[in-house]
Design an enzyme around this catalytic site. Structure first.
Site, PDB file in Angstrom:
ATOM      1  N   THR A 128      -6.308 -11.782 -15.107  1.00  0.00           N
ATOM      2  CA  THR A 128      -6.170 -10.948 -16.298  1.00  0.00           C
ATOM      3  C   THR A 128      -7.410 -11.052 -17.189  1.00  0.00           C
ATOM      4  O   THR A 128      -8.091 -12.085 -17.194  1.00  0.00           O
ATOM      5  CB  THR A 128      -4.930 -11.400 -17.099  1.00  0.00           C
ATOM      6  OG1 THR A 128      -4.936 -10.794 -18.394  1.00  0.00           O
ATOM      7  CG2 THR A 128      -4.892 -12.914 -17.313  1.00  0.00           C
ATOM      8  N   ASP A 129      -7.644 -10.028 -17.986  1.00  0.00           N
ATOM      9  CA  ASP A 129      -8.761 -10.089 -18.941  1.00  0.00           C
ATOM     10  C   ASP A 129      -8.489 -11.101 -20.055  1.00  0.00           C
ATOM     11  O   ASP A 129      -9.401 -11.467 -20.803  1.00  0.00           O
ATOM     12  CB  ASP A 129      -9.072  -8.697 -19.524  1.00  0.00           C
ATOM     13  CG  ASP A 129      -7.953  -8.087 -20.347  1.00  0.00           C
ATOM     14  OD1 ASP A 129      -6.851  -8.680 -20.405  1.00  0.00           O
ATOM     15  OD2 ASP A 129      -8.171  -7.012 -20.944  1.00  0.00           O
ATOM     16  N   GLU A 130      -7.235 -11.561 -20.164  1.00  0.00           N
ATOM     17  CA  GLU A 130      -6.922 -12.543 -21.220  1.00  0.00           C
ATOM     18  C   GLU A 130      -7.624 -13.876 -20.998  1.00  0.00           C
ATOM     19  O   GLU A 130      -7.701 -14.685 -21.918  1.00  0.00           O
ATOM     20  CB  GLU A 130      -5.413 -12.779 -21.315  1.00  0.00           C
ATOM     21  CG  GLU A 130      -4.660 -11.566 -21.774  1.00  0.00           C
ATOM     22  CD  GLU A 130      -3.370 -11.888 -22.511  1.00  0.00           C
ATOM     23  OE1 GLU A 130      -3.172 -13.047 -22.911  1.00  0.00           O
ATOM     24  OE2 GLU A 130      -2.579 -10.954 -22.687  1.00  0.00           O
ATOM     25  N   TYR A 152      -0.007 -18.441 -21.797  1.00  0.00           N
ATOM     26  CA  TYR A 152      -0.073 -17.557 -20.611  1.00  0.00           C
ATOM     27  C   TYR A 152      -1.507 -17.463 -20.113  1.00  0.00           C
ATOM     28  O   TYR A 152      -1.789 -17.673 -18.919  1.00  0.00           O
ATOM     29  CB  TYR A 152       0.462 -16.155 -20.960  1.00  0.00           C
ATOM     30  CG  TYR A 152       0.028 -15.085 -19.976  1.00  0.00           C
ATOM     31  CD1 TYR A 152       0.569 -15.019 -18.694  1.00  0.00           C
ATOM     32  CD2 TYR A 152      -0.947 -14.140 -20.325  1.00  0.00           C
ATOM     33  CE1 TYR A 152       0.154 -14.050 -17.786  1.00  0.00           C
ATOM     34  CE2 TYR A 152      -1.367 -13.166 -19.426  1.00  0.00           C
ATOM     35  CZ  TYR A 152      -0.808 -13.127 -18.151  1.00  0.00           C
ATOM     36  OH  TYR A 152      -1.236 -12.165 -17.257  1.00  0.00           O
ATOM     37  N   LYS A 156      -3.270 -18.692 -16.535  1.00  0.00           N
ATOM     38  CA  LYS A 156      -3.966 -17.778 -15.606  1.00  0.00           C
ATOM     39  C   LYS A 156      -5.401 -18.265 -15.362  1.00  0.00           C
ATOM     40  O   LYS A 156      -5.918 -18.150 -14.248  1.00  0.00           O
ATOM     41  CB  LYS A 156      -3.971 -16.349 -16.164  1.00  0.00           C
ATOM     42  CG  LYS A 156      -2.609 -15.688 -16.265  1.00  0.00           C
ATOM     43  CD  LYS A 156      -1.925 -15.442 -14.924  1.00  0.00           C
ATOM     44  CE  LYS A 156      -2.583 -14.347 -14.110  1.00  0.00           C
ATOM     45  NZ  LYS A 156      -1.775 -14.011 -12.892  1.00  0.00           N
TER      46      LYS A 156
END
Ligand code: NAD
Ligand code: DAU
Length: 340
Positions: A128-130, A152, A156
């Site tokens: 994810t870009d997070e 979260y 990741k």
């Protein structure tokens, strides 16, 4: 470019939102055997695979990616793996981070280990870009440091580190994608766009965290799946690929667009206490993926109209997802959020 011919592909989390669209895509692409491994948590449903569950080239296995025996059975004979399985909701990670470590970190490690033993030729980990943390200006590149800011995102990022460690240490041919905010049919109503649509369709308020000026880059689910497929076929093992669109919108603007599309009462948009550690903005540079031949095909206007039409016509689907368990989560997450 040579196209690897996958004989048997394992898709974990294939009964979730993006995974179920990806299963449809790979069946359309003619992959001879597709195995889905999914635990069917609150987020997964066989109804997401309606129309393809009985497909002769699809085998569904209910199981946990953190369970080595279940994974060994699923990965046997596979030449490629795509790992969508994860705990995915940031708000839930703030309430119960342990579940995120168990599935996203430990589960990914179990999957990497079993894929290595099975001798797969490609292992694509969906990230994810997070992982970059908030990007207040410009756009994150794949070489930028990872600075996750919520549980979260931290889980990741940790999973990615394990994936790349398996590449460096054991030569597992790992690829990583870092997608931005994805939306479309079959997305669980806990996420912002389907939450707003289903609340508006039910005459309930749309909770906007803080000032609602946080920006997300919005990616239609079919574009996300085509990007993952492109990287699986043509990406370089050991590398990460951003997936973005440049269609950044503040949350408040998205909510207003949905109110207009649904002809709803604008006073249903209500500001509530912000999410702790709320990332202000995400943005990625996806030129590396563009060089593999991918570009987004669905504009935000078109994708939002399609999504609203789908949720309008599928009250049966989303009302089943908004069950008693969802009501408990909703009360827990939103009850103490007075207006800021
Ligand atoms: P989702 O929550 O809709 O689906 C997750 C699926 O994984 C569910 O079917 C669930 O049952 C399954 N699952 C959860 N724990 C499992 C376990 N231990 N073993 C086996 N299966 C398990 O998620 P999504 O939005 O479709 O996201 C899919 C992937 O894409 C995730 O890895 C997520 O981090 C990533 N991602 C999502 C977005 C987004 O905006 N939705 C953007 C970028 C990346
Ligand atoms: O960026 C990719 C990520 O996008 C994925 O990795 C995650 O799995 C996915 O859940 C998503 O994370 P976000 O936290 O960005 O998505 P969410 O839909 O939860 O929220 C989108 C924005 O809307 C965010 O700025 C928070 C805000 N929001 C969300 C909810 C649920 C609200 O203002 N009110 C809400 O009730």
């Amino acid at each position: 470019m040579r196209q690897p011919a996958f004989r048997r592909l394992l898709v974990t989390g294939g009964a979730g939102f993006i995974g179920s669209h990806f299963v449809r895509l790979v069946l359309d692409q003619g992959v001879p055997e597709v195995v889905v491994l999914d635990k069917l948590t609150y987020a997964g449903s066989l109804r997401n695979l309606e129309g393809v569950l009985e497909h002769p080239r699809l085998r569904f296995l209910q199981g946990d990616i953190a369970d080595p025996a279940a994974v060994a059975e699923a990965v046997a004979g596979c030449d490629a793996v795509v790992n969508f399985a994860a705990e995915t909701h940031v708000d839930r990670s703030l309430l119960e981070p342990a579940a995120f470590v168990r599935t996203n970190v430990w589960g990914t490690m179990v999957l990497l280990e079993q894929a290595l033993r099975a001798g797969v030729r490609r292992f694509l980990h969906v990230s994810t870009d997070e992982v970059y943390g908030e990007v207040l200006a410009g756009a994150a590149r794949e070489t930028d440091p990872l600075r996750p800011r919520n549980p979260y995102a931290a889980s990741k990022a940790a999973a990615e580190h394990f994936a790349f460690a398996y590449r460096e240490s054991y030569q597992l041919p790992v690829l990583v994608t870092r997608g931005c905010n994805t939306y479309g049919p079959y997305q669980h109503p806990e996420k912002f766009i389907p939450l707003a649509i289903t609340n508006l369709l039910s005459g309930q308020p749309v909770p906007i965290y803080g000032d609602g000026l946080q920006e997300r880059d919005w990616l239609y689910v079919e574009d996300h799946c085509r990007a993952v497929w492109t990287v699986l076929l043509y990406g370089n093992p050991g590398e990460a690929y951003n997936i973005g669109t440049g269609q950044h919108r503040p949350n408040l603007e998205v909510a207003r667009r949905l109110v207009a599309l649904l002809d709803a009462d604008p006073s249903l948009i209500v500001h509530v206490t912000d999410r702790p550690g709320h990332d202000r903005r995400y943005a990625v540079d996806w030129s590396k993926l563009a060089a593999l031949g991918w570009a987004p095909q669905v504009s935000f206007d078109e994708g939002l109209a399609r999504t609203v039409a789908w949720y309008r016509s599928r009250v049966d689907w989303w009302s089943a997802r908004r069950d008693e368990t969802f009501a408990e989560y909703y009360a827990r997450n939103y009850r103490n959020r007075a207006a800021p």
